[in-house]
Design a protein around this motif. Structure first.
Motif: not given
Length: 569
Positions: A133-139, A145-151, A164-167, A174-175
């Protein structure tokens, strides 16, 4: 004579009639796997799930390397590059390296300690589902809009005002799911190890791989709790007007770094200690001699875990910390190299003058040692904080990190796959193609990441989508070519796995006369693991069992044959 009437659904035996109508129908195979509580099946599910995420993370890395293969490239725009960078780091750390060791642990831990299963089988299955489920939520964020702030998601870039996007919210959820999965698995490991060992298996007789899993599990409970707290605070900041990390509202961006790296540096050893454990099992088997310094290796594992809890701020040397604090964390970083060095010298002492068999698991284990040493040496260099001030945001750090995590953990994972594949499937992988995979990975890995140290020393900044020439073109082109060679090497092993499942030679229960209890049962093991739980007499129980069997056979062969009966007697 028994009579059968299948149409009526009965089997009639004299004086006995058993109705078959009430028995449940056999469920489809995929439902059996999805609802299983057998630790071996759950372990296999973990291994295949994490391998799938590894492939996704690898594709993301190749796309980034294509972008960086030439200066001023326009293959990816900066926003897409940042999204790939975030997804790649998150995937490799949270969805591959940590949970794949949970996969090995799920499959092997009960077998290695002589148990029928883990302590909480249903909780074990829940941990795998939470990982999925965590992997599904992330992808799923790819669709908006994928996250864009670095890991690492440094504040204040992780706040609504910058992203401000939902990524980022998907990244947080997910984490959280993956963290709960990891903690549940860790609790299961701890309870199983402390309460379900075979008779005679004291802590001083446990396999060293089990020792590393035990320390790994304790570290997870401590470290993931810090990550969970920081993620909860960030979620409040982003969605409920919190001010934990927002500097414009009195928050402290450095608080995020302290909380994240209090998780993040123990996390490095959470990803490495089980890899050490794999080497502890592989090296003595193919050196044909006992592991050198069992107690020293177990003690060094605990020492690494303890010291790693006091090293987190060496990731923060470029922040405004007091000089005394910098000195403390610098020396702590030096000290953690001492028990690590003990392990490396013990492995080399085990290999020294051994009757070495150059099999694929040992090749990957030796590759781990060579490349992890490079990562360790560069880590000591970065622990000198005036040097770190110059190198902290360069590709020198990227090269160092990958020598530790890919050159270390991933090579140990490969060693473990080739070593335990016969136990899991009952078949042998191809040695020839395994060696081809090894050499492609060694060449590709070093061609990818060794030039990055030089690029960093020449001023190549990390986390950038574009760069200008200035002598950096050659380093980046070499890294890009190497990354594709490395990918081909990994694909050779993937092909080897699927070929061996169908066509590999039968392995037998104990191929190569190995030392720990998982080789006491059949390959693959039955659902109940053992017909008889063995009594453990040393840290190498299979040697004891083979010796006892040999002594029994000798006694039987030396016993006088009974006299033949005389006619008319």
């Amino acid at each position: 004579m028994a009579t059968q009437d299948y149409a009526a659904g009965t089997l009639t035996v004299p004086e006995v009639e058993v109705s078959l109508r009430g028995l449940p129908e056999r469920r489809p195979r995929w439902i059996e796997w999805a609802m299983t509580t057998d630790h071996k099946r759950i372990g296999i599910l973990y291994l295949f799930t994490t391998a799938f995420f590894f492939m996704l993370g690898g594709v993301e890395a190749l796309l980034m390397r294509i972008q960086l293969g030439a200066p001023d490239n326009t293959f990816l725009d900066p926003e897409t590059y940042n999204q790939l960078f975030t997804m790649h780091g998150t995937t490799m750390i949270f969805l591959f390296v940590v949970p794949i060791f949970a996969g090995f642990g799920n499959y092997l831990l009960p077998l290695m300690i002589g148990a029928r299963d883990v302590a909480f089988p249903r909780l074990n299955m829940l941990s795998w589902w939470l990982l999925v489920f965590g992997g599904v939520v992330l992808y799923s964020s790819l669709f908006f809009s994928p996250p864009n702030v670095g890991w690492t998601a440094y504040a204040p870039l992780n706040e609504q005002s910058f992203s401000s996007t939902g990524g980022v919210d998907a990244w947080i959820v997910s984490l959280h799911l993956v963290g709960i999965s990891t903690i549940i698995g860790a609790i299961n490991f701890i309870v199983t190890i402390h309460n379900m060992r075979a008779p005679g298996m004291s802590l001083s007789r446990m396999p060293l791989f089990v020792w590393t899993l035990l320390i790994y599990a304790y570290m997870i409970i401590i470290a993931i709790s810090s990550l969970a707290a920081s993620l909860a605070m960030l979620l409040v900041d982003r969605n409920f007007n919190g001010t934990f990390f927002d500097p414009t509202a009195g928050g402290a961006p450095l608080l995020w770094q302290h909380l994240f790296w209090f998780f993040g540096h123990p996390e490095v050893y959470i990803m490495v200690l089980p890899a050490f454990g794999i080497l502890n099992e592989v090296i003595p088997v193919f050196a044909r001699k006992p592991i050198f310094g069992y107690r020293a290796l177990a003690t060094a594992t605990a020492a690494i875990a303890l010291i790693s809890m006091f090293v987190w701020a060496h990731h923060m040397f470029a922040t405004p910390l007091a000089t005394g604090v910098l000195i403390f964390f610098s020396f702590a970083s030096f000290f953690v190299a001492v028990p690590t060095g003990i392990k490396i010298f013990n492995w080399l002492a085990t290999l020294w003058r051994g009757n070495i068999e150059y099999r694929v698991p040992l090749l990957f284990a030796v590759g781990f040692i060579a490349q992890f040493v490079v990562g360790g040496v560069t880590g000591v260099i970065l622990a000198v904080f005036p040097v770190d001030w110059q190198l902290t945001d360069t590709y020198f750090v990227v090269g160092h990190m990958h020598y530790v995590l890919f050159g270390g953990s991933a090579f140990a994972i490969m060693a473990g796959i080739y070593y335990w594949f016969p136990k899991m499937t009952g078949r042998l992988m191809s040695e020839t193609w395994g060696k081809v995979s090894f050499w492609l990975m060694v060449i590709g890995f070093n061609l990818t990441f060794l030039p990055q140290h030089s690029a960093g020393l020449s001023g190549m900044p990390r986390r950038v989508a574009e760069y200008h020439g200035s002598g950096l073109e050659g380093y980046n082109l070499a890294s890009t070519i190497g990354s594709f060679i490395l990918a081909i090497g990994v694909l050779v092993t993937v092909a080897n796995v699927f070929w061996a499942i169908q066509n590999g030679r039968r392995a037998g229960p104990d191929p190569g006369r190995r030392n720990t209890l998982e080789w006491f049962t059949t390959s693959a093991p039955p659902e109940h693991n053992f017909d008889v739980i063995p009594v453990v007499r040393s840290a190498e129980p299979m040697k004891d069992i083979r010796r006892l069997v040999h002594e029994r056979e000798e006694r039987l062969s030396a016993a006088p044959e009974p006299e033949a009966a005389q006619p008319g007697g």
